[in-house]
Design a protein around this motif. Structure first.
Motif, PDB file in Angstrom:
ATOM      1  N   GLY A   1       0.774  -1.118   0.074  1.00 41.90           N
ATOM      2  CA  GLY A   1      -0.061  -0.145  -0.078  1.00 41.90           C
ATOM      3  C   GLY A   1       1.142   1.689   0.164  1.00 41.90           C
ATOM      4  O   GLY A   1       1.944   0.924   0.228  1.00 41.90           O
TER       5      GLY A   1
ATOM      6  N   LYS B   1     -13.145   9.685   0.036  1.00 42.35           N
ATOM      7  CA  LYS B   1     -11.122   9.923  -0.778  1.00 42.35           C
ATOM      8  C   LYS B   1     -10.552  11.283  -0.577  1.00 42.35           C
ATOM      9  O   LYS B   1     -11.411  11.837  -0.678  1.00 42.35           O
ATOM     10  CB  LYS B   1     -11.357   9.176  -1.754  1.00 42.35           C
TER      11      LYS B   1
ATOM     12  N   TYR C   1      -4.913   3.554   2.588  1.00 43.37           N
ATOM     13  CA  TYR C   1      -5.409   2.308   1.843  1.00 43.37           C
ATOM     14  C   TYR C   1      -4.055   1.539   2.256  1.00 43.37           C
ATOM     15  O   TYR C   1      -2.819   1.809   2.019  1.00 43.37           O
ATOM     16  CB  TYR C   1      -4.462   2.538   0.406  1.00 43.37           C
TER      17      TYR C   1
ATOM     18  N   GLY D   1      -7.986  -4.089   2.088  1.00 41.42           N
ATOM     19  CA  GLY D   1      -7.186  -3.447   1.388  1.00 41.42           C
ATOM     20  C   GLY D   1      -7.135  -1.391   2.300  1.00 41.42           C
ATOM     21  O   GLY D   1      -6.614  -0.620   2.244  1.00 41.42           O
ATOM     22  N   TYR D   2      -7.534  -1.512   3.477  1.00 48.31           N
ATOM     23  CA  TYR D   2      -7.483  -0.276   4.345  1.00 48.31           C
ATOM     24  C   TYR D   2      -7.028  -0.996   6.006  1.00 48.31           C
ATOM     25  O   TYR D   2      -7.190  -2.238   6.673  1.00 48.31           O
ATOM     26  CB  TYR D   2      -8.930   0.525   4.587  1.00 48.31           C
TER      27      TYR D   2
END
Length: 303
Positions: free
Chosen positions: A104, A243, A275, A282-283
């Motif tokens: 990430g 976002k 992220y 995914g986080y």
């Protein structure tokens, strides 16, 4: 001297990040309690001053409040020290690894890989100053019906806005990995070329020579000058799943993230999720980031 890219501690210590997150929340809670006690001291003093005489229990109450304030401050210092020790251990662990874990964008956050004691203290003090800047940001207290001024929380700057020398900004520089924005200070603006010269704020404040970067206006984002008041303009705050670019805690780099929870009071921070492919969803787990360091997501090409 070229700017070096430094690695964030390895996500292999997932529990350590969770423990650090708990400590950061404890610091926030303790600071709120301390603020409430200091407010009580001020109100008591003001009441005594207005009456122009000391009511019987004034000295007793004042002494008790001051004693409580001292204890709360000491408790806050102890929690902060625990958090700093945790960060130091995580940095030491990262320094001993040949490569960073995870793919990430937050995995490339700058951290010092070899720290002399004096430099460690200097950097820790610098990070505290950044937090203080965020805490001292004034709050927009206009009526709910009034639109806040530009650069208040999520309200963007006007299209013709020009940052002045000394302003803190998010800057996208050539010698930074893709999608990494750094916290920088404006050195000057050239009206002929419509370009800024900025300095890496960490290198500049740490006492090292800071190279100047010449950037177009689209690669410089001014930071908010005021906070939004959730009580009156909460609808303007970034909402969950929005976002953003957010400053990763204990670094001077901004990374793409998504809002987990907006502030509920003036003293609250955003809870943001950076992220990170290390996690199945995914986080990374939510981390607190002040309003000053949370910006609307800008997926800009380098121009």
């Amino acid at each position: 001297m070229g700017r070096k890219i430094k690695n964030r501690p390895d996500h292999g210590g997932k529990n350590q990040y969770q423990e650090l997150n708990v400590l950061l929340h404890q610091i926030q809670d303790q600071r709120l309690r301390s603020g409430q006690t200091l407010n009580s001291i001020t109100k008591l003093y003001d009441k005594n001053s207005l009456e122009q005489r000391s009511f019987p229990s004034y000295k007793t109450k004042l002494k008790s409040l001051i004693s409580n304030s001292m204890c709360e401050t000491q408790q806050e210092i102890e929690i902060i020290q625990k958090a700093l020790n945790k960060i130091s251990k995580m940095e030491n662990k990262a320094a001993g690894q040949s490569s960073a874990s995870g793919s990430g964008p937050a995995s490339s956050a700058r951290q010092t890989t070899t720290q002399q004691p004096r430099k460690t203290m200097r950097r820790g003090f610098f990070m505290t100053l950044l937090q203080q800047k965020a805490n001292q940001l004034p709050t927009w207290n206009g009526p709910k019906s009034e639109t806040p001024a530009a650069l208040t929380g999520t309200v963007p700057a006007d299209s013709n806005y020009i940052c002045t020398p000394g302003d803190d900004v998010a800057a996208l520089c050539d010698d930074v990995a893709d999608d990494n924005w750094i916290l920088a200070e404006v050195y000057l603006y050239n009206s002929n070329s419509n370009k800024y010269q900025v300095k890496d704020i960490e290198e500049d404040e740490s006492g090292e020579n800071s190279d100047k970067h010449t950037l177009s206006r689209r690669r410089v984002i001014p930071l908010p000058l005021r906070k939004l008041n959730p009580a009156t303009h909460g609808h303007l705050l970034f909402q969950p799943k929005h976002k953003v670019l957010a400053l990763y805690p204990q670094t001077t780099c901004f990374y793409p993230a998504t809002i987990h929870k907006p502030p509920e009071t003036e003293q609250d921070d955003y809870q943001v999720m950076f992220y990170d492919n290390y996690y199945a969803e995914g986080y990374a787990p939510p981390l607190p980031v002040p309003q000053r360091y949370v910006l609307d997501f800008k997926d800009k090409k380098r121009k």
